[in-house]
Design a protein around this motif. Structure first.
Motif, PDB file in Angstrom:
ATOM      1  N   TYR A  35       0.817  -1.218   0.000  1.00 22.51           N
ATOM      2  CA  TYR A  35       0.000   0.000   0.000  1.00 22.51           C
ATOM      3  C   TYR A  35       0.848   1.264   0.000  1.00 22.51           C
ATOM      4  CZ  TYR A  35      -3.410   3.455   1.577  1.00 22.51           C
ATOM      5  OH  TYR A  35      -4.203   4.568   1.685  1.00 22.51           O
ATOM      6  N   SER A  36       1.911   1.289   0.795  1.00 23.70           N
ATOM      7  CA  SER A  36       2.728   2.500   0.873  1.00 23.70           C
ATOM      8  C   SER A  36       3.395   2.808  -0.464  1.00 23.70           C
ATOM      9  CB  SER A  36       3.768   2.391   1.988  1.00 23.70           C
ATOM     10  OG  SER A  36       4.651   1.334   1.764  1.00 23.70           O
ATOM     11  N   GLU A  37       3.873   1.799  -1.168  1.00 22.43           N
ATOM     12  CA  GLU A  37       4.491   2.008  -2.479  1.00 22.43           C
ATOM     13  C   GLU A  37       3.491   2.590  -3.475  1.00 22.43           C
ATOM     14  OE1 GLU A  37       7.870  -1.278  -3.154  1.00 22.43           O
ATOM     15  OE2 GLU A  37       5.882  -2.114  -2.709  1.00 22.43           O
ATOM     16  N   GLN A  52       0.894   4.404  -2.739  1.00 20.59           N
ATOM     17  CA  GLN A  52       0.633   5.785  -2.353  1.00 20.59           C
ATOM     18  C   GLN A  52       1.744   6.717  -2.830  1.00 20.59           C
ATOM     19  OE1 GLN A  52      -2.314   7.074  -0.804  1.00 20.59           O
ATOM     20  NE2 GLN A  52      -2.863   5.077  -1.642  1.00 20.59           N
ATOM     21  N   ASN A  72      -0.020   9.569   3.265  1.00 19.36           N
ATOM     22  CA  ASN A  72      -0.587   8.227   3.421  1.00 19.36           C
ATOM     23  C   ASN A  72       0.498   7.164   3.250  1.00 19.36           C
ATOM     24  OD1 ASN A  72      -3.158   9.213   3.826  1.00 19.36           O
ATOM     25  ND2 ASN A  72      -3.807   8.899   1.723  1.00 19.36           N
ATOM     26  N   GLY A  73       1.403   7.383   2.303  1.00 23.10           N
ATOM     27  CA  GLY A  73       2.498   6.444   2.087  1.00 23.10           C
ATOM     28  C   GLY A  73       3.447   6.379   3.268  1.00 23.10           C
ATOM     29  N   VAL A  74       3.797   7.532   3.813  1.00 19.41           N
ATOM     30  CA  VAL A  74       4.681   7.575   4.983  1.00 19.41           C
ATOM     31  C   VAL A  74       4.023   6.887   6.165  1.00 19.41           C
ATOM     32  CG1 VAL A  74       5.773   9.097   6.676  1.00 19.41           C
ATOM     33  CG2 VAL A  74       5.908   9.633   4.245  1.00 19.41           C
ATOM     34  N   ALA A  87       1.637   4.593   6.205  1.00 11.52           N
ATOM     35  CA  ALA A  87       1.535   3.142   5.984  1.00 11.52           C
ATOM     36  C   ALA A  87       2.887   2.471   6.139  1.00 11.52           C
ATOM     37  CB  ALA A  87       0.960   2.866   4.599  1.00 11.52           C
ATOM     38  N   TYR A  88       3.945   3.115   5.646  1.00 10.56           N
ATOM     39  CA  TYR A  88       5.288   2.546   5.749  1.00 10.56           C
ATOM     40  C   TYR A  88       5.716   2.454   7.211  1.00 10.56           C
ATOM     41  CZ  TYR A  88      10.187   1.682   4.717  1.00 10.56           C
ATOM     42  OH  TYR A  88      11.436   1.124   4.642  1.00 10.56           O
TER      43      TYR A  88
END
Length: 59
Positions: free
Chosen positions: A4-6, A8, A30-32, A34-35
């Protein structure tokens, strides 16, 4: 397979280049988030994210 993070981060880049609608900062944040949740699934991460980040930085 992408997580998911990738996805985003890819969406953030696409939004930055005006290829898609939406705010690039929202996709990036959102990516940060989730990561961080994937690699640091602790109470520290939850506290960091709900407190507004380090030195007031928004994630």
């Amino acid at each position: 397979m992408l997580n998911y993070s990738e996805v985003q981060f890819m969406l953030a880049e696409a939004a930055l280049k005006d290829w898609i609608d939406g705010a690039d900062s929202v996709y990036y944040n959102n990516g940060v988030l989730a990561y961080m949740q994937m690699w640091l699934p602790t109470s520290f991460t939850a506290a960091l994210l709900t407190s507004g980040g380090i030195n007031g930085a928004v994630f």
